[in-house]
Scaffold this active site. Structure first.
Site, PDB file in Angstrom:
ATOM      1  N   PHE A   1       0.849  -1.186   0.000  1.00  8.31           N
ATOM      2  CA  PHE A   1       0.000   0.000   0.000  1.00  8.31           C
ATOM      3  C   PHE A   1       0.887   1.240   0.000  1.00  8.31           C
ATOM      4  O   PHE A   1       1.843   1.327   0.776  1.00  8.31           O
ATOM      5  CB  PHE A   1      -0.940   0.012   1.200  1.00  8.31           C
TER       6      PHE A   1
ATOM      7  N   ASP B   1       0.868  -4.573   8.646  1.00  4.78           N
ATOM      8  CA  ASP B   1      -0.249  -3.652   8.458  1.00  4.78           C
ATOM      9  C   ASP B   1      -1.518  -4.503   8.360  1.00  4.78           C
ATOM     10  O   ASP B   1      -1.658  -5.318   7.441  1.00  4.78           O
ATOM     11  CB  ASP B   1      -0.042  -2.829   7.184  1.00  4.78           C
TER      12      ASP B   1
ATOM     13  N   TYR C   1     -11.459   2.675  10.068  1.00  5.17           N
ATOM     14  CA  TYR C   1     -12.600   3.084   9.239  1.00  5.17           C
ATOM     15  C   TYR C   1     -13.023   2.068   8.193  1.00  5.17           C
ATOM     16  O   TYR C   1     -13.976   2.304   7.460  1.00  5.17           O
ATOM     17  CB  TYR C   1     -12.319   4.433   8.561  1.00  5.17           C
ATOM     18  N   LYS C   2     -12.347   0.933   8.115  1.00  4.61           N
ATOM     19  CA  LYS C   2     -12.754  -0.096   7.160  1.00  4.61           C
ATOM     20  C   LYS C   2     -13.719  -1.061   7.852  1.00  4.61           C
ATOM     21  O   LYS C   2     -14.842  -0.701   8.165  1.00  4.61           O
ATOM     22  CB  LYS C   2     -11.523  -0.799   6.585  1.00  4.61           C
TER      23      LYS C   2
ATOM     24  N   ARG D   1     -12.775  -3.649  -7.504  1.00  4.33           N
ATOM     25  CA  ARG D   1     -12.596  -4.322  -6.215  1.00  4.33           C
ATOM     26  C   ARG D   1     -13.939  -4.434  -5.498  1.00  4.33           C
ATOM     27  O   ARG D   1     -14.694  -3.467  -5.421  1.00  4.33           O
ATOM     28  CB  ARG D   1     -11.596  -3.531  -5.367  1.00  4.33           C
TER      29      ARG D   1
END
Length: 409
Positions: free
Chosen positions: A124, A194, A219-220, A368
């Site tokens: 990422f 991560d 927040y996911k 995605r």
């Protein structure tokens, strides 16, 4: 499988009642909880209470009276249950990027004779950017990348810390945490994971895998809201050894003694920096609470079932003639999202959104789809593939309006 078959699976789903905990708009199939989780129905009232009663009425007394000062540890302990860590090994603070910086700098300082931060190309972007910043700040340090399948052999006596994402943000590939962590330890390096695309979606066992360091966002899958505070994990055995480079007052052993000299707090509190964002933490706490009463084994099992159904339906309908699966087919090797390549993936994604199926696009060519077990059902998945089939069959994605790219994709 028919739509009725999918409804039968939903009726037998032990997590079926969880959807009522979320405020989801009618007519939307939300397949982007891996990027921004849906809002828990209890969040607005909890945030309003924090604003009106705790801040508005009780003012500064709320730091003690309503436990504001303990929020980073309290939320960290709740997240620890979801990642298989000890309660005193996780704390909520800052952003994922800031926490990465803290832990990478601390890890490099703890391995003074080693110069390398090792990662993989295509990790990422923020992870690689932060690692580059740490290396530029510390004389003689560098970032080196190796193909993820070659990571174990790439770890050498010069590696200070290995930094990898457990579930890849684009492909959804899940790495072998135990094996790679053991390889890092065998060569004297620290291991940093991560967990942003893992926490709240797949089973994790940080303690069992002897993980040194980890970060993750709120927040996911944790449903904490846009820009929610992140968390970091440090194994208990390293608490006395590592020191945060951001020595803010909340990380002091006695922050309200107001001394000039810095003395780090014991345990995870030393990785705090500034004043915690209480309004954001109130929202995150409601998001974490949506997991109360369920196990991550149940969540992970449903995730596998939802994705298996999606992939099978794509292939049964022949959509794999236009879409190429980028994610692992084996459920044990992926997280809770899958990606497909398409020659005009952005337009396909926009056409789906226009029809109420919200996924996202990742450059250059990936659509995605995220599968959040707490609020997504099998019938939702079946219907999403039906709409995808129509978008492809009719060529709806060729409409020029779907080629317009916004700032966020």
């Amino acid at each position: 499988m028919t739509l009725e078959d999918a409804r039968v699976l939903d009726a037998a789903d032990p997590l079926r009642d969880r959807r009522a905990l979320f405020a989801l708009p009618d007519g939307v199939i939300y397949l982007d909880g891996n990027s921004l989780g849906a809002m828990p129905a209890a969040t607005p009232a909890r945030v309003a209470e924090t604003v009106v009663a705790e801040w508005g009425r009780d003012l500064i007394t709320s730091w003690n009276a309503h436990g504001w000062i303990d929020a980073p540890r309290r939320l960290g302990a709740a997240i620890a249950r979801l990642v298989g860590a000890r309660e005193d090994e996780v704390i909520v603070a800052d952003s994922t990027s800031a926490n990465l910086f803290k832990l990478l700098a601390a890890a490099c300082a703890a391995r003074p004779g080693r110069t390398t931060i090792l990662s993989e190309p295509g990790n990422f972007p923020t992870d690689l950017y932060v690692a580059d910043g740490v290396a530029r700040m510390l004389p003689g340090r560098r970032v080196r990348t190796a193909a993820v399948d070659d990571i174990a052999s790439a770890i050498d006596a010069d590696t200070a810390v290995v930094m990898l994402t457990h579930v890849h943000y684009k492909t959804g590939r899940r790495l072998d945490m135990a094996a790679i962590t053991a390889a890092a330890h065998a060569r004297g390096a620290l291991m940093l994971w991560d967990l942003s695309h893992s926490v709240g979606a797949v089973e994790l066992d940080l303690a069992g895998c002897d993980v040194d360091l980890a970060v993750g966002c709120g927040y996911k899958y944790l449903n904490g809201g846009p820009g929610a505070p992140a968390f970091l994990h440090v194994a208990r055995r390293l608490h006395g050894e590592l020191r945060s480079p951001l020595s803010g007052w909340m990380g002091h052993g006695e922050p309200f003694a107001f001394r000039d000299d810095y003395a780090p707090a014991e345990g995870m509190a030393r990785f705090l920096c500034g004043t915690p964002p209480i309004l954001a933490m109130a929202a995150l706490e409601r998001g974490i609470a949506t997991f109360d009463g369920v196990t991550m084994r149940q969540v992970a099992a449903k995730s596998r079932g939802l994705i298996d159904l999606f992939v099978a339906e794509v292939e049964r309908r022949g959509l794999d003639t236009e879409l190429t699966l980028l994610s692992p087919r084996d459920a044990g090797s992926r997280g809770s999202h899958v990606s497909y390549a398409h020659r005009d993936a952005h337009a396909v994604c926009q056409a789906l959104i226009a029809r109420g199926v919200i996924g996202d696009f990742r450059a250059p060519d990936a659509v995605r789809f995220g599968f959040t077990p707490l609020y997504l059902g099998y019938a939702n998945v079946w219907r999403a593939v039906e709409i995808l089939a129509d978008v492809l069959a009719t060529g709806a994605w060729r409409d020029e309006r779907y080629r317009v790219r916004s700032a966020v994709t």
